[in-house]
Write a protein that holds these residues in place. Structure first.
Motif, PDB file in Angstrom:
ATOM      1  N   GLY A 238       0.821  -1.211   0.000  1.00  0.00           N
ATOM      2  CA  GLY A 238       0.000   0.000   0.000  1.00  0.00           C
ATOM      3  C   GLY A 238       0.853   1.257   0.000  1.00  0.00           C
ATOM      4  N   ARG A 239       0.436   2.238  -0.784  1.00  0.00           N
ATOM      5  CA  ARG A 239       1.200   3.479  -0.913  1.00  0.00           C
ATOM      6  C   ARG A 239       0.666   4.590  -0.005  1.00  0.00           C
ATOM      7  NH1 ARG A 239       4.412   0.058  -3.465  1.00  0.00           N
ATOM      8  NH2 ARG A 239       4.849   0.498  -5.649  1.00  0.00           N
ATOM      9  N   GLY A 240      -0.335   4.269   0.807  1.00  0.00           N
ATOM     10  CA  GLY A 240      -0.928   5.306   1.664  1.00  0.00           C
ATOM     11  C   GLY A 240      -0.110   5.549   2.918  1.00  0.00           C
ATOM     12  N   LYS A 249      -5.256  -7.843   1.415  1.00  0.00           N
ATOM     13  CA  LYS A 249      -6.472  -7.083   1.702  1.00  0.00           C
ATOM     14  C   LYS A 249      -7.615  -7.513   0.778  1.00  0.00           C
ATOM     15  CE  LYS A 249      -5.498  -2.599   3.077  1.00  0.00           C
ATOM     16  NZ  LYS A 249      -5.319  -1.152   2.877  1.00  0.00           N
ATOM     17  N   ASN A 266      -8.985   5.850  -1.048  1.00  0.00           N
ATOM     18  CA  ASN A 266      -8.546   6.905  -0.139  1.00  0.00           C
ATOM     19  C   ASN A 266      -7.827   7.979  -0.950  1.00  0.00           C
ATOM     20  OD1 ASN A 266      -7.411   8.507   1.844  1.00  0.00           O
ATOM     21  ND2 ASN A 266      -6.900   6.778   3.185  1.00  0.00           N
ATOM     22  N   ASP A 268      -7.808  11.191   0.118  1.00  0.00           N
ATOM     23  CA  ASP A 268      -7.856  12.318   1.056  1.00  0.00           C
ATOM     24  C   ASP A 268      -6.539  13.104   1.053  1.00  0.00           C
ATOM     25  OD1 ASP A 268      -9.517  13.705   2.913  1.00  0.00           O
ATOM     26  OD2 ASP A 268      -8.107  13.142   4.473  1.00  0.00           O
ATOM     27  N   GLU A 269      -5.506  12.477   0.577  1.00  0.00           N
ATOM     28  CA  GLU A 269      -4.174  13.093   0.423  1.00  0.00           C
ATOM     29  C   GLU A 269      -3.953  14.416   1.170  1.00  0.00           C
ATOM     30  OE1 GLU A 269      -1.208  12.510  -2.956  1.00  0.00           O
ATOM     31  OE2 GLU A 269      -2.330  14.272  -3.572  1.00  0.00           O
ATOM     32  N   SER A 270      -3.798  14.317   2.465  1.00  0.00           N
ATOM     33  CA  SER A 270      -3.607  15.549   3.247  1.00  0.00           C
ATOM     34  C   SER A 270      -2.306  15.570   4.016  1.00  0.00           C
ATOM     35  CB  SER A 270      -4.768  15.717   4.231  1.00  0.00           C
ATOM     36  OG  SER A 270      -5.997  15.643   3.562  1.00  0.00           O
ATOM     37  N   GLY A 357      -8.044  10.962   6.518  1.00  0.00           N
ATOM     38  CA  GLY A 357      -7.269  10.053   5.682  1.00  0.00           C
ATOM     39  C   GLY A 357      -7.008   8.738   6.390  1.00  0.00           C
ATOM     40  N   GLU A 358      -7.104   8.724   7.709  1.00  0.00           N
ATOM     41  CA  GLU A 358      -6.978   7.467   8.461  1.00  0.00           C
ATOM     42  C   GLU A 358      -8.196   6.631   8.099  1.00  0.00           C
ATOM     43  OE1 GLU A 358      -7.086   4.357  11.254  1.00  0.00           O
ATOM     44  OE2 GLU A 358      -8.692   5.784  10.945  1.00  0.00           O
ATOM     45  N   GLU A 359      -7.982   5.378   7.769  1.00  0.00           N
ATOM     46  CA  GLU A 359      -9.042   4.640   7.096  1.00  0.00           C
ATOM     47  C   GLU A 359     -10.344   4.513   7.876  1.00  0.00           C
ATOM     48  OE1 GLU A 359      -6.995   1.119   5.981  1.00  0.00           O
ATOM     49  OE2 GLU A 359      -6.820   0.337   8.012  1.00  0.00           O
ATOM     50  N   ILE A 392     -10.020  -0.836   1.261  1.00  0.00           N
ATOM     51  CA  ILE A 392      -9.713   0.586   1.178  1.00  0.00           C
ATOM     52  C   ILE A 392      -8.255   0.738   0.784  1.00  0.00           C
ATOM     53  CG2 ILE A 392      -9.636   0.683   3.728  1.00  0.00           C
ATOM     54  CD1 ILE A 392     -10.247   3.713   3.417  1.00  0.00           C
ATOM     55  N   ASN A 393      -8.049   1.456  -0.313  1.00  0.00           N
ATOM     56  CA  ASN A 393      -6.700   1.637  -0.842  1.00  0.00           C
ATOM     57  C   ASN A 393      -6.466   3.072  -1.268  1.00  0.00           C
ATOM     58  OD1 ASN A 393      -6.675  -1.643  -2.162  1.00  0.00           O
ATOM     59  ND2 ASN A 393      -5.016  -0.796  -0.921  1.00  0.00           N
ATOM     60  N   ASN A 394      -5.213   3.421  -1.208  1.00  0.00           N
ATOM     61  CA  ASN A 394      -4.741   4.710  -1.675  1.00  0.00           C
ATOM     62  C   ASN A 394      -4.849   4.796  -3.213  1.00  0.00           C
ATOM     63  OD1 ASN A 394      -1.831   5.873  -2.787  1.00  0.00           O
ATOM     64  ND2 ASN A 394      -2.868   7.173  -1.308  1.00  0.00           N
ATOM     65  N   THR A 397      -1.808   3.231  -4.933  1.00  0.00           N
ATOM     66  CA  THR A 397      -1.867   1.772  -4.822  1.00  0.00           C
ATOM     67  C   THR A 397      -2.770   1.220  -5.917  1.00  0.00           C
ATOM     68  OG1 THR A 397      -1.807   2.080  -2.424  1.00  0.00           O
ATOM     69  CG2 THR A 397      -2.296  -0.127  -3.227  1.00  0.00           C
ATOM     70  N   GLY A 576      -2.838   6.527  13.976  1.00  0.00           N
ATOM     71  CA  GLY A 576      -1.551   6.931  13.456  1.00  0.00           C
ATOM     72  C   GLY A 576      -1.266   8.414  13.591  1.00  0.00           C
TER      73      GLY A 576
HETATM   74  C1  LIG Z   1      -3.646  10.458  10.207  1.00  0.00           C
HETATM   75  C2  LIG Z   1      -3.592   9.582   9.005  1.00  0.00           C
HETATM   76  C3  LIG Z   1      -3.807  10.122   7.743  1.00  0.00           C
HETATM   77  C4  LIG Z   1      -3.777   9.317   6.618  1.00  0.00           C
HETATM   78  N1  LIG Z   1      -3.996   9.898   5.417  1.00  0.00           N
HETATM   79  C5  LIG Z   1      -3.999   9.122   4.316  1.00  0.00           C
HETATM   80  C6  LIG Z   1      -4.262   9.699   3.041  1.00  0.00           C
HETATM   81  O1  LIG Z   1      -4.489  10.912   2.914  1.00  0.00           O
HETATM   82  N2  LIG Z   1      -4.275   8.881   1.961  1.00  0.00           N
HETATM   83  C7  LIG Z   1      -4.034   7.537   2.077  1.00  0.00           C
HETATM   84  O2  LIG Z   1      -4.077   6.855   1.095  1.00  0.00           O
HETATM   85  N3  LIG Z   1      -3.787   6.967   3.270  1.00  0.00           N
HETATM   86  C8  LIG Z   1      -3.771   7.723   4.389  1.00  0.00           C
HETATM   87  N4  LIG Z   1      -3.543   7.129   5.598  1.00  0.00           N
HETATM   88  C9  LIG Z   1      -3.353   5.669   5.645  1.00  0.00           C
HETATM   89  C10 LIG Z   1      -4.697   4.941   5.695  1.00  0.00           C
HETATM   90  O3  LIG Z   1      -5.121   4.817   7.045  1.00  0.00           O
HETATM   91  C11 LIG Z   1      -4.639   3.561   5.121  1.00  0.00           C
HETATM   92  O4  LIG Z   1      -3.563   2.892   5.652  1.00  0.00           O
HETATM   93  C12 LIG Z   1      -4.545   3.537   3.616  1.00  0.00           C
HETATM   94  O5  LIG Z   1      -5.634   4.211   3.076  1.00  0.00           O
HETATM   95  C13 LIG Z   1      -4.560   2.137   3.116  1.00  0.00           C
HETATM   96  O6  LIG Z   1      -4.370   2.127   1.726  1.00  0.00           O
HETATM   97  P1  LIG Z   1      -3.088   1.426   1.083  1.00  0.00           P
HETATM   98  O7  LIG Z   1      -2.997   0.054   1.661  1.00  0.00           O
HETATM   99  O8  LIG Z   1      -3.388   1.428  -0.355  1.00  0.00           O
HETATM  100  O9  LIG Z   1      -1.929   2.275   1.438  1.00  0.00           O
HETATM  101  C14 LIG Z   1      -3.530   7.932   6.743  1.00  0.00           C
HETATM  102  C15 LIG Z   1      -3.310   7.397   8.001  1.00  0.00           C
HETATM  103  C16 LIG Z   1      -3.325   8.197   9.112  1.00  0.00           C
HETATM  104  C17 LIG Z   1      -3.078   7.577  10.443  1.00  0.00           C
END
Ligand SMILES: Cc1cc2nc3c(=O)[nH]c(=O)nc-3n(C[C@H](O)[C@H](O)[C@H](O)COP(=O)(O)O)c2cc1C
Ligand code: SF4
Ligand code: SF4
Ligand code: SF4
Ligand code: FES
Ligand code: FES
Lengths: 600, 310
Positions: A238-240, A249, A266, A268-270, A357-359, A392-394, A397, A576
Motif C-alpha cells: 500500500g502506498r498510503g 487485503k 482513499n 484524502d491526500e492531506s 485520511g486514516e481509514e 480501502i486503498n490509496n 496503490t 496513526g
Molecule cells: C492520520 C492519518 C492520515 C492518513 N492519510 C492518508 C491519506 O491521505 N491517503 C491515504 O491513502 N492513506 C492515508 N492514511 C493511511 C490509511 O489509514 C490507510 O492505511 C490507507 O488508506 C490504506 O491504503 P493502502 O494500503 O493502499 O496504502 C492515513 C493514516 C493516518 C493515520
C-alpha cells in the motif's frame, strides 16, 4: 418524544441547494429520530451544498438538513463543527485559503501572509484564512480560492504572489489553470505516469487509445482468482503509508461471507508535502476509475466510493466527468463491459480534516459521523463501510493494479527491489530546481532523486530532507546515499510514508518548520484520545519554548519531556495521527541537533 | 433499553497476564481478564453499562508482539496472548496520561481521576503554570483547524465559565475530561434523546447542544442520566453545585437510602443522598436490573418536591 429542531428556517436558495442533493422534501415527514438512519451518509454532501451556495452553513440550513436526514441536531452540529471548511457563522462569499504549511513556508509564504495581514482588511465580500498543506506543494506558495454562489467557483492557485492573492480576493482568480509540473513527460519506462501529460483527461476515447481498459478486460478474462494471484505475486504494498500487502487485503474481502462489500479509494491526500494522488487524478482520472472497477469485480463489491479531499476541485471535476463517461459507455453500471458484473462509483468530498485520511475515520466520515478513528481490530476488511467488508486503498496503490493485471506479476517485479517491487511516486518539493512528482524504481537513492529534480536551487547542498511528510522524519546530508525502498528506510528508522521528499537548504530556518509541524498535529487531532488531544498541545507549547530559547528549567529536561511525550503519543494514541505526531520533531532533534544552536 | 438475552455458554480461552495464566470466556476483554486475576487496572472512560469508547487510554497494557500499547477495556482477550500490566512502558503511559489530563482539566471533583494522579506519581505542573481561563463563548467560537498560537510559558487548559442555563443541573466544562459517557448515556446507550454530542475538534472538542444553544432550548428532557455517568462532576445537580459553592458540601455527613420510585409503575431503584435532612441528589445503581443506572426527570429530580411537600 418531545424533540426540538433548530428554530430558524433555511432561505429559499439554501433549500433549493440542499434539495438538489437530498431530493425534494417528502409529503409525509417521518417522526423518528435516531443516529443510525439510512440516509445519514448524505450529511456531508448536504452541508457542502449549503456552504457552496452561500459561503457558510446557517442555523436554518443545518436544521433543515438534520430534519431531512433525521439526524439529531446536536449530532449534526457535532459533525459540521468537526471540519475546517464548514463555517457555522456568517462568512463572506469569497474565501482565499492560503497555505502556510511546510513547503509553502520554504517558498517564503510568510512574507505573503504578512502582506495580506497588512493590506487586506476584513470585509463583507471576502476573507482569507491560513490553511494546512493544500497538496499543491510543487507550485508553492499555494492557495485555494472559493466563491459561494450558483454555480460556486473553486480553484487551486499555484505560485501565488501578494498581488495575485489580492487580485483574486477582489476580482476573482485569473482564468488560467495552475500549470501542472510534469517533469517526466515523454520519458520511457513510466508506469503510473505513462499517460500523464499525453492523454486528454476528459476523453475516454483518448484513454482507450493509450491502452486504457485493457486491464479490466484481462481481469474479466482471468477472473477474481487470477487477479488475486497476480496481485499476491506482485508483492504490491500500500502506498498510503502503512505498507500493507494489497493482495492480502483484497483476498480477505473476496473471501468474506457477507454482502454487500465495498471498495473505497482513499483520495484524502492531506499529508503535508504530498501531491502525487492529485496529479494522477487530475491528469489520468480514468486510470483510477478502471482500477476501482477491477477491484470491484475481483472482490465482489458492487459499489465503490472515492473519498476525495475537498481542496482538490479540479480532481473532483475530472473524476466526476470520468465516472459519468464510463457509466454512459457501459464501463460502470449494471453490466460492466457486457459481462454481467455490476459496479458503481460515487465521489464523496471531505471537508478539511487530515485525520479523515486514516481509514476508519474516513469510513466514519462517509457514513456521516465525526471523522474519529476507531481502534483496530476489527479491520475494515471485516468491519468496514456501513459495517461491511471493505477494501480501502490509496489512489497510487490502486493505479498500480492495471499494470499488474495486464502485464503480470513478474513484469511488475522487473523493477524495484526484492522487498519493494515496482516504482514509486515521489513528491519532491522545497528548495529544488524542478519540484514535482517523480516516478522512479524503488531503491533509487535520495541523492539521485534530488539530482533528478535538478538538485538544490543554486547548486547548493541540502541541509535537511523531510521524508514521509509531517508524520515522517528528517534526515541530513549524511543520508543522501539512503536507498528509497521500504526495507532500506526501515533499517534506518525512517519511512517513505506517502512519498514526500521535502528538501530544505540553509536559506530555510528549520525551527519554524518544526513549529509548523507541531501546530499541524495540534490543529488536526480529532480530539478523541488524551495522549494526542492534550499531547499535541503540550508538544507545541514545548517547541515554542525551545524555539524562543526559553526552556522551563534546563534544556536537557525539556528535551527529556519532549521524548516522554513522544513515546506516550506513539504508544497510547488510538490512531496513526497521534502515534506519529512527534516523529519528525524528534528526528530533527536527534539527527539535526535542532534547538541546540547557541547552547554549549 | 437494550434487552439482555441469556448468552450461550462461551468457549474458554487461556492467556498469560503478568506471568500468570488465566482462563476467560471468549469475548471477554483484557480488562475482564485482569480483574479476574484481581489485578487493579485503572479506567476512566469505561463503564459497565456503556459501549466502550476507549479514549482516556489510562487502561493501556502491553501485549507481546503489538507495536503499541492496547486499551484493556475494549481489546478482546485472545488465546495465547502474553500481557503485561505493569511494565515500564505501561507505567510511563499511565503517568503521562494523568499528567496531560490533570494539566488541562480541573479534576477537583473527580475523586477517581485524582487518585490516579497520586497513584502514578503524575506531576502535571511539569508543563508549566495553567494559562488563563477562556472567556464565555470563546471555546465555542473556535473554528476547527484554525490555529490558536500557544501562550508563552503557560499550559493551555479547558477552564471556562460554568454553564448555568436551567434550574436542575449545571455544566462545568472546565472539569470535562471528554470521556464521552454523557453523550452515550443521552444517546443510543440509554436515553435515546441525542440532546448532546461532541462538537468541535482536537483540544477544542467539547460536549455541546446544537449550535451551543442552552439546554432548555435543546432536545434535553432533563433525565439527568448524563449526570449519573459523569465521572468528573462536570455535570452536577444544582443542589450539589450550590452547596459546594457555599462550602457546605460534605459527603461524610451524607446518608444514602435506596427506595423504589413511586411516580410510575416501572419500579426504578433510586438512591437518595441526603445531607442535613435535605435530599441533595438522586442516583440509581448502575447494576440495577431495572434501570441500568438510568432514570427519568421524575426519579432524578422529583425529590425536589419531597421537601416542598413536607
Ligand atoms: C492520520 C492519518 C492520515 C492518513 N492519510 C492518508 C491519506 O491521505 N491517503 C491515504 O491513502 N492513506 C492515508 N492514511 C493511511 C490509511 O489509514 C490507510 O492505511 C490507507 O488508506 C490504506 O491504503 P493502502 O494500503 O493502499 O496504502 C492515513 C493514516 C493516518 C493515520
Ligand atoms: S490519535 Fe489523535 S487523531 Fe487519532 S484518535 Fe486519538 S485524538 Fe484522534
Ligand atoms: S439530562 Fe438527559 S436528555 Fe438532557 S442531556 Fe442529560 S442525558 Fe440528555
Ligand atoms: S461532561 Fe462528564 S461525562 Fe460528559 S464527557 Fe465530560 S467528563 Fe465525561
Ligand atoms: S501546498 Fe503548501 S505545503 Fe503543500
Ligand atoms: S478505560 Fe480504557 S481507554 Fe478509557
Amino acid at each position: 418524544m418531545d424533540l426540538r429542531a433548530l428554530e430558524s428556517l433555511p432561505s429559499d436558495v439554501e433549500r433549493v441547494a440542499i434539495d438538489a442533493v437530498l431530493g425534494p422534501e417528502p409529503a409525509v415527514p417521518s417522526a423518528s429520530w435516531s443516529s443510525a438512519q439510512g440516509r445519514r451518509h448524505l450529511l456531508l454532501p448536504a452541508l457542502h451544498a449549503a456552504q457552496a451556495r452561500v459561503g457558510f452553513v446557517s442555523p436554518g440550513a443545518l436544521g433543515y438538513i438534520c430534519q431531512r436526514l433525521e439526524v439529531a441536531p446536536a449530532e449534526g452540529f457535532g459533525v459540521a463543527s468537526f471540519y475546517a471548511l464548514f463555517a457555522l457563522g456568517v462568512r463572506p462569499p469569497v474565501a482565499l485559503h492560503v497555505c502556510d504549511d511546510i513547503a509553502c513556508k520554504a517558498a517564503g509564504v510568510d512574507h505573503l501572509i504578512d502582506g495580506l495581514t497588512r493590506e487586506v482588511s476584513a470585509s463583507a465580500e471576502h476573507a482569507w484564512h491560513r490553511s494546512p498543506c493544500l497538496g499543491l506543494c510543487e507550485q508553492a506558495p499555494a492557495a485555494l480560492y472559493t466563491r459561494a454562489g450558483d454555480p460556486p467557483v473553486e480553484r487551486g492557485l499555484g505560485r501565488l504572489t501578494l498581488e495575485r492573492a489580492i487580485a483574486a480576493l477582489r476580482t476573482g482568480p485569473i482564468a488560467v489553470e495552475p500549470a501542472p509540473a510534469l517533469p517526466q513527460r515523454g520519458e520511457s519506462g513510466l508506469r503510473l505516469l505513462v499517460r500523464v501529460g499525453h492523454v486528454d483527461p476528459s476523453s475516454l476515447d483518448d484513454y482507450r487509445a493509450h491502452g486504457g481498459y485493457r486491464a479490466l478486460r484481462r481481469a474479466l478474462e482471468i477472473g477474481p482468482a487470477g487477479v488475486l494471484r497476480e496481485l499476491a505475486d506482485s508483492g504490491l504494498l500500500g502506498r498510503g503509508g502503512a505498507l500493507f500487502p494489497t493482495g492480502r487485503k483484497w483476498e480477505a474481502v473476496a473471501r468474506a461471507t457477507t454482502r454487500p462489500r465495498y471498495v473505497v479509494c482513499n483520495a484524502d491526500e492531506s499529508e503535508p508535502g504530498t501531491f502525487k494522488d492529485r496529479v494522477l487524478m487530475e491528469q489520468d482520472p480514468y486510470a483510477l476509475v478502471e482500477a476501482m472497477t477491477i477491484a470491484g469485480v475481483t472482490v465482489g463489491a458492487e459499489r465503490g466510493f472515492i473519498y476525495l479531499r475537498a481542496e482538490y476541485p479540479l480532481a473532483a471535476e475530472r473524476l466526476t466527468h470520468a465516472v459519468a463517461q464510463a457509466r454512459l459507455r457501459g464501463l460502470l453500471g449494471d453490466d460492466v463491459l457486457g459481462r454481467g458484473a455490476r459496479f458503481e462509483i460515487e465521489i464523496r468530498r471531505g471537508a478539511g480534516a487530515y485525520v479523515c485520511g486514516e481509514e476508519t475515520a474516513l469510513l466514519a466520515s462517509i457514513e456521516g459521523h465525526r471523522g474519529e478513528p476507531r481502534s483496530k481490530p476489527p479491520f475494515p476488511v471485516e468491519v468496514g463501510l456501513f459495517g461491511k467488508p471493505t477494501v480501502i486503498n490509496n489512489v497510487e496503490t490502486l493505479c498500480n493494479v492495471p499494470f499488474i493485471v495486464e502485464h503480470g506479476a513478474s513484469a511488475y517485479r522487473s523493477v524495484g527491489t526484492a522487498g519493494s517491487p515496482g516504482t514509486r511516486l515521489f513528491c519532491v518539493s522545497g528548495r529544488v530546481e524542478q519540484p514535482g512528482v517523480y516516478e522512479l524504481a524503488m531503491g533509487v537513492t535520495l541523492g539521485e532523486l534530488i539530482a533528478r529534480a535538478g538538485g538544490v536551487i543554486g547548486g547548493g547542498a541540502p541541509a535537511a530532507v523531510l521524508l514521509g511528510g509531517a508524520a515522517g522524519s528528517f534526515v541530513g546530508k549524511a543520508s543522501l546515499d539512503l536507498r528509497l525502498s521500504f526495507e532500506d528506510t526501515k533499517r534506518q528508522g525512517v519511512t517513505l510514508g506517502s512519498g514526500v521528499v521535502l528538501v530544505l537548504d540553509d536559506s530555510v530556518p528549520l525551527e519554524p518548520i518544526l513549529a509548523r509541524i507541531a501546530a499541524f498535529f495540534r490543529d488536526e487531532s480529532c480530539g478523541q484520545c488524551v495522549p494526542c488531544r492534550v499531547g499535541t498541545v503540550r508538544q507545541e507549547e514545548l517547541i515554542t519554548r525551545l524555539a524562543k530559547r526559553q526552556p522551563a528549567g534546563s534544556l536537557a529536561g525539556e528535551l527529556g519531556l519532549l521524548r516522554e511525550l513522544g513515546q506516550v503519543m506513539r504508544d497510547a494514541s488510538i490512531c496513526g495521527l497521534g502515534q506519529t505526531a512527534s516523529s519528525a520533531i524528534e528526528s530533527a532533534v536527534e539527527r539535526l541537533g535542532a534547538f541546540r544552536e547557541g547552547e554549549p | 433499553m437494550t434487552v439482555r438475552l441469556p448468552l450461550a455458554p462461551a468457549r474458554a480461552l487461556e492467556l498469560s497476564i503478568d506471568g500468570r495464566t488465566v482462563s476467560v470466556p471468549e469475548g471477554a476483554s483484557l480488562l475482564d481478564a485482569c480483574r479476574q486475576l484481581g489485578i487493579d487496572v485503572p479506567t476512566l472512560c469505561h463503564a459497565p453499562n456503556l459501549t466502550p469508547v476507549n479514549v482516556c487510554r489510562v487502561c493501556v497494557v502491553e501485549v507481546e508482539g503489538a507495536r503499541t500499547l492496547v486499551p484493556s477495556c475494549s481489546r478482546r482477550a485472545e488465546a495465547g496472548m502474553v500481557v503485561k500490566t505493569d511494565s515500564e512502558r505501561v507505567r510511563l503511559a499511565r503517568r503521562l496520561v494523568m499528567e496531560l489530563l490533570a494539566s488541562s482539566v480541573d479534576l477537583s471533583t473527580a475523586p477517581e481521576a485524582s487518585s490516579f494522579v497520586e497513584r502514578f506519581g503524575a506531576r502535571p505542573d511539569r508543563f508549566g503554570p495553567p494559562a488563563p481561563a477562556a472567556e464565555r463563548g470563546e471555546r465555542e467560537r473556535r473554528q476547527p483547524g484554525h490555529h490558536a498560537a500557544p501562550r508563552p510559558g503557560a499550559a493551555e487548559t479547558v477552564a471556562q465559565p460554568v454553564k448555568l442555563d436551567n434550574p436542575l443541573f449545571v455544566r462545568d466544562l472546565g472539569k470535562c475530561m471528554l470521556c464521552y459517557k454523557c453523550v452515550e448515556a443521552c444517546g443510543a446507550d440509554a436515553q435515546n434523546t441525542f440532546a448532546i454530542a461532541v462538537a468541535g475538534r482536537g483540544f477544542d472538542a467539547r460536549i455541546s447542544t446544537e449550535l451551543d444553544v442552552p439546554l432548555p432550548d435543546s432536545a434535553c428532557v432533563f433525565c439527568g442520566n448524563c449526570i449519573g455517568v459523569c465521572p468528573t462532576g462536570a455535570l452536577m445537580f444544582q443542589s450539589e453545585h450550590q452547596l459546594r459553592a457555599a462550602g457546605q458540601w460534605d459527603e461524610a455527613q451524607q446518608s444514602q437510602t435506596d427506595t423504589v420510585c413511586s411516580y410510575c409503575g416501572v419500579g426504578c431503584v433510586i438512591t437518595l443522598h441526603a445531607q442535613g435532612g435535605r435530599i441533595v441528589k438522586a442516583t440509581s445503581p448502575h447494576d440495577s436490573e431495572v434501570t441500568g443506572g438510568h432514570l427519568c426527570i421524575k426519579g432524578r429530580f422529583g425529590w425536589g418536591f419531597v421537601r416542598s411537600r413536607d
